[in-house]
Design an enzyme around this catalytic site. Structure first.
Site, PDB file in Angstrom:
ATOM      1  N   GLY A  61       0.855  -1.189   0.000  1.00 40.49           N
ATOM      2  CA  GLY A  61       0.000   0.000   0.000  1.00 40.49           C
ATOM      3  C   GLY A  61       0.888   1.235   0.000  1.00 40.49           C
ATOM      4  O   GLY A  61       2.064   1.146   0.364  1.00 40.49           O
ATOM      5  N   CYS A  88       5.529  -5.906   1.332  1.00 44.03           N
ATOM      6  CA  CYS A  88       5.882  -4.485   1.332  1.00 44.03           C
ATOM      7  C   CYS A  88       5.235  -3.766   2.522  1.00 44.03           C
ATOM      8  O   CYS A  88       5.560  -4.059   3.665  1.00 44.03           O
ATOM      9  CB  CYS A  88       5.513  -3.869  -0.007  1.00 44.03           C
ATOM     10  SG  CYS A  88       6.287  -2.277  -0.287  1.00 44.03           S
ATOM     11  N   TYR A  89       4.280  -2.877   2.288  1.00 45.35           N
ATOM     12  CA  TYR A  89       3.624  -2.173   3.403  1.00 45.35           C
ATOM     13  C   TYR A  89       3.099  -3.171   4.434  1.00 45.35           C
ATOM     14  O   TYR A  89       3.164  -2.931   5.648  1.00 45.35           O
ATOM     15  CB  TYR A  89       2.483  -1.297   2.877  1.00 45.35           C
ATOM     16  CG  TYR A  89       1.671  -0.649   3.987  1.00 45.35           C
ATOM     17  CD1 TYR A  89       2.091   0.539   4.586  1.00 45.35           C
ATOM     18  CD2 TYR A  89       0.493  -1.238   4.448  1.00 45.35           C
ATOM     19  CE1 TYR A  89       1.360   1.116   5.625  1.00 45.35           C
ATOM     20  CE2 TYR A  89      -0.239  -0.670   5.480  1.00 45.35           C
ATOM     21  CZ  TYR A  89       0.192   0.509   6.066  1.00 45.35           C
ATOM     22  OH  TYR A  89      -0.529   1.071   7.087  1.00 45.35           O
ATOM     23  N   HIS A 175       8.129  -7.353  -4.132  1.00 43.36           N
ATOM     24  CA  HIS A 175       6.799  -7.731  -4.641  1.00 43.36           C
ATOM     25  C   HIS A 175       6.854  -9.084  -5.367  1.00 43.36           C
ATOM     26  O   HIS A 175       7.194  -9.143  -6.539  1.00 43.36           O
ATOM     27  CB  HIS A 175       6.282  -6.642  -5.582  1.00 43.36           C
ATOM     28  CG  HIS A 175       5.897  -5.406  -4.836  1.00 43.36           C
ATOM     29  ND1 HIS A 175       4.662  -5.245  -4.272  1.00 43.36           N
ATOM     30  CD2 HIS A 175       6.614  -4.307  -4.495  1.00 43.36           C
ATOM     31  CE1 HIS A 175       4.610  -4.087  -3.637  1.00 43.36           C
ATOM     32  NE2 HIS A 175       5.789  -3.493  -3.758  1.00 43.36           N
ATOM     33  N   GLU A 177       4.482 -10.744  -6.414  1.00 43.95           N
ATOM     34  CA  GLU A 177       3.344 -10.935  -7.325  1.00 43.95           C
ATOM     35  C   GLU A 177       3.575 -10.385  -8.732  1.00 43.95           C
ATOM     36  O   GLU A 177       2.836 -10.721  -9.640  1.00 43.95           O
ATOM     37  CB  GLU A 177       2.082 -10.288  -6.718  1.00 43.95           C
ATOM     38  CG  GLU A 177       2.060  -8.761  -6.657  1.00 43.95           C
ATOM     39  CD  GLU A 177       2.795  -8.171  -5.450  1.00 43.95           C
ATOM     40  OE1 GLU A 177       3.643  -8.877  -4.870  1.00 43.95           O
ATOM     41  OE2 GLU A 177       2.538  -7.013  -5.109  1.00 43.95           O
ATOM     42  N   SER A 229     -24.383 -13.814 -25.395  1.00 44.04           N
ATOM     43  CA  SER A 229     -23.976 -12.901 -26.455  1.00 44.04           C
ATOM     44  C   SER A 229     -22.931 -13.536 -27.366  1.00 44.04           C
ATOM     45  O   SER A 229     -22.562 -12.977 -28.384  1.00 44.04           O
ATOM     46  CB  SER A 229     -23.350 -11.658 -25.812  1.00 44.04           C
ATOM     47  OG  SER A 229     -22.188 -12.057 -25.097  1.00 44.04           O
ATOM     48  N   GLY A 230     -22.431 -14.699 -26.965  1.00 37.70           N
ATOM     49  CA  GLY A 230     -21.312 -15.276 -27.710  1.00 37.70           C
ATOM     50  C   GLY A 230     -20.014 -15.022 -26.983  1.00 37.70           C
ATOM     51  O   GLY A 230     -18.992 -15.630 -27.266  1.00 37.70           O
ATOM     52  N   GLY A 231     -20.038 -14.119 -26.016  1.00 31.85           N
ATOM     53  CA  GLY A 231     -18.831 -13.829 -25.235  1.00 31.85           C
ATOM     54  C   GLY A 231     -18.607 -14.905 -24.194  1.00 31.85           C
ATOM     55  O   GLY A 231     -19.527 -15.633 -23.819  1.00 31.85           O
ATOM     56  N   ASP A 233     -17.947 -14.798 -20.935  1.00 32.41           N
ATOM     57  CA  ASP A 233     -18.536 -14.728 -19.594  1.00 32.41           C
ATOM     58  C   ASP A 233     -19.968 -15.263 -19.592  1.00 32.41           C
ATOM     59  O   ASP A 233     -20.332 -16.111 -18.775  1.00 32.41           O
ATOM     60  CB  ASP A 233     -18.530 -13.291 -19.047  1.00 32.41           C
ATOM     61  CG  ASP A 233     -17.162 -12.642 -19.148  1.00 32.41           C
ATOM     62  OD1 ASP A 233     -16.187 -13.382 -19.411  1.00 32.41           O
ATOM     63  OD2 ASP A 233     -17.066 -11.416 -18.980  1.00 32.41           O
ATOM     64  N   SER A 234     -20.768 -14.769 -20.533  1.00 29.50           N
ATOM     65  CA  SER A 234     -22.163 -15.224 -20.544  1.00 29.50           C
ATOM     66  C   SER A 234     -22.248 -16.684 -20.977  1.00 29.50           C
ATOM     67  O   SER A 234     -23.092 -17.441 -20.482  1.00 29.50           O
ATOM     68  CB  SER A 234     -23.022 -14.328 -21.439  1.00 29.50           C
ATOM     69  OG  SER A 234     -22.606 -14.394 -22.774  1.00 29.50           O
ATOM     70  N   LYS A 372     -10.880 -13.630 -15.155  1.00 23.51           N
ATOM     71  CA  LYS A 372     -11.210 -13.999 -16.542  1.00 23.51           C
ATOM     72  C   LYS A 372     -10.520 -15.304 -16.971  1.00 23.51           C
ATOM     73  O   LYS A 372     -11.139 -16.155 -17.599  1.00 23.51           O
ATOM     74  CB  LYS A 372     -10.770 -12.864 -17.469  1.00 23.51           C
ATOM     75  CG  LYS A 372     -11.199 -13.034 -18.899  1.00 23.51           C
ATOM     76  CD  LYS A 372     -12.235 -12.029 -19.210  1.00 23.51           C
ATOM     77  CE  LYS A 372     -12.852 -12.147 -20.547  1.00 23.51           C
ATOM     78  NZ  LYS A 372     -14.058 -11.310 -20.595  1.00 23.51           N
TER      79      LYS A 372
END
Ligand code: XMP
Length: 516
Positions: A61, A88-89, A175, A177, A229-231, A233-234, A372
């Site tokens: 942070g 870190c922080y 870090h 990550e 929608s074809g995407g 996620d949906s 994702k």
């Protein structure tokens, strides 16, 4: 709102102290096959304890621990008795809480730094003694708290990492990550597997198993509607809901006529023919085109498409009179970011798919704890076709915002054809997955050309290809000349009414990815 929580028994909680990298920490932990959730630093400790985490990570942070108003969690967190890793922080806070000494860095350290491992029992197990890490800090721990050992240092950071093996408390100043600390995931893995003694049970299959149970428990015998929608996620939500509740699910696909070549047919094929999902296919091209006639302004286009979409969806969802739930493909980054973002509205992005409140459907969001890449893995595990799993993002308003100027059926057909060539050639060159997006834009420019012995005065296609991590920033893709050449030749030869192709070499910012 009903929330499905993938109650994985190997939960790690990440306390967020305001670092820009907190999501990255979560992604790395998930890559180690450990389920984690991000919580604000001031979450009451009993609430954290109640979730029975197997480990806790304090994020970094921007604050300084001695500052007034610095973000601090309650010290009773150490009484929960599970291993804690500070980053870190987070490490400075641990030192501050437990009696160590934190000082402003005399020499601030930013970027690549050489690190020497001195005496680690846990964090650096299996790693070299001499490593390169990524530092970004002003303050630092000068003296670790009693009971801690210094296990790594750099030239200007005496406590680059510390361990208290007895209490299972750990801290790193660097870090782990970020990608610039390439062995960082190993440090996280050591914390998770050696200190927290986790096994890594977070897999797409385990997620599906729990999600299916929880969806069934939540929905019971109710009917659910879900827009597709074809995407990815949906599609993922639809396939998951279908696995859980079969015919209680009806999907609605509003084809606004602004999709890419054959996209509507492919969506139908996947859901109707392959998954045998009840699908209401709504051919709404005419309605959308009528409303878009004569409209030039990008935000007006978005608004019209958004409104019309909701209207069409509502009409058809309303016909499924006994539906009680609406499935949505919300992902974890939306959950983390919603409410915290105050960014100016550059483009009204999330205008497609929203529903008026008077529909009174309860929302079910089975992916709201997934990133994702995890949604992709789950989709693949559920058997969605590779083409859908790896589909690049496509905006809700579709090709309408890639036609600069008026959207007409003819211009849509021209763009669809050109776009198909761009995507096909990018795939042929093996670059599709490397790019965030690659597509065509129809510019409002006509120019003079010569074809055979004839003068032409035809349209211009812009080719746009970008690399990006999250669409917040993007770089124009350095596509090989040969690929650009093939795309250009094919578009000019195959798409009638086009005599010029140009390549967009603008990055975001200051340009945006889409043209409108
Ligand atoms: P920009 O153009 O803002 O795009 O750099 C960033 C990402 O967002 C997508 N995008 C949209 N998605 N509705 C959507 O659902 C929209 O109106 C919209 N506008 C842009 C864009 O495709 C890119 O991935």
């Amino acid at each position: 709102m009903a929330v499905i929580n993938p109650s994985n028994e190997e939960l790690v909680i990440i306390l967020d102290f305001g670092a820009q990298y907190t999501q990255l920490i979560a992604r790395r932990v998930r890559e180690c096959r450990v389920y984690c959730e991000i919580m604000p630093f001031d979450t009451p400790v009993p609430e954290i304890a109640e979730r029975k985490p197997k480990g806790i990570i304090f994020s970094g942070g921007p604050a300084s621990v001695y500052e007034d108003g610095a973000p601090r969690c309650d010290e009773s967190i150490y009484e929960i008795g599970v291993p804690i890793l500070g980053i870190c922080y987070g490490t400075q806070l641990m030192a501050y809480h437990l009696g160590g000494k934190v000082t402003p860095g005399v020499q601030k350290e930013f970027g690549r730094t050489e690190l020497d491992v001195t005496n680690s029992q846990v964090l650096f197990e299996g790693l070299d003694k001499h490593l390169v890490c990524w530092m970004s800090h002003g303050d630092m721990v000068e003296t670790p708290p009693p009971g801690f050992e210094i296990v790594a240092k750099t030239a200007s950071t005496p406590v680059a990492a510390m361990e208290n093996q007895k209490r299972r408390l750990y801290g790193v100043q660097f870090h782990p990550e970020v990608v610039h600390t390439p062995w960082g995931t190993e440090v996280l893995r050591n914390f998770l597997y050696n200190a927290c003694r986790l096994k890594g049970t977070w897999t797409p299959a385990s997620f599906i198993e729990t999600a299916v149970k929880e969806i069934r428990a939540q929905v019971g015998t109710d009917k659910v509607v879900c827009g597709v929608s074809g995407g990815i996620d949906s599609a993922c939500v639809a396939a998951l809901l279908h696995k859980a509740i079969g015919d209680q699910l009806t999907c609605i696909f509003v084809d606004h006529g602004l999709m890419r070549l054959d996209e509507g047919a492919k969506v139908r094929q996947t859901f109707e023919d392959y998954f045998k999902i009840k699908l209401v296919y709504v051919d709404a091209e005419e309605r959308f085109l009528k409303r878009l006639a004569g409209v030039l302004e990008p935000e007006t286009k978005r608004k019209i498409i958004g409104e019309e979409f909701v209207r069409v969806f509502e009409e058809h969802a309303g016909k499924i009179t006994d539906a009680k739930w609406l499935g949505q493909g919300t992902l974890y980054p939306d959950v983390i970011e919603s409410g915290t973002k105050n960014a100016a509205v550059i483009k009204s992005h999330h205008n497609v798919g929203g529903l008026p409140e008077d529909m009174q459907l309860k929302i079910i969001e089975p992916l709201r704890y997934l990133f994702k890449d995890e949604a992709r893995e789950v989709a693949a595990e559920l058997g969605l076709p590779e083409e859908m799993v790896w589909r690049q993002p496509f905006p809700g308003p579709g090709l309408a915002i890639r036609i600069v100027g008026e959207v007409t059926k003819e211009r849509l057909d021209t763009l669809r054809h050109a776009d198909d060539i761009v995507v096909e050639e990018i795939k042929r060159a093996g670059l599709y997955r490397e790019l965030w997006m690659g597509f065509a834009v129809l510019a409002p420019i006509r120019s003079v050309g010569v074809m055979g012995d004839q003068r032409t005065y035809d349209d211009t296609i812009v080719v746009r290809a970008v690399t990006s991590q999250d669409a917040m920033t993007a770089d124009w893709a350095k596509l090989p000349y040969e690929v650009l050449e093939r795309i250009s030749n094919r578009i000019i030869n195959e798409v009638s009414g086009v005599n010029r192709t140009v390549y967009d070499i603008s990055s975001k910012p200051p340009a945006t990815i889409e043209w409108e």
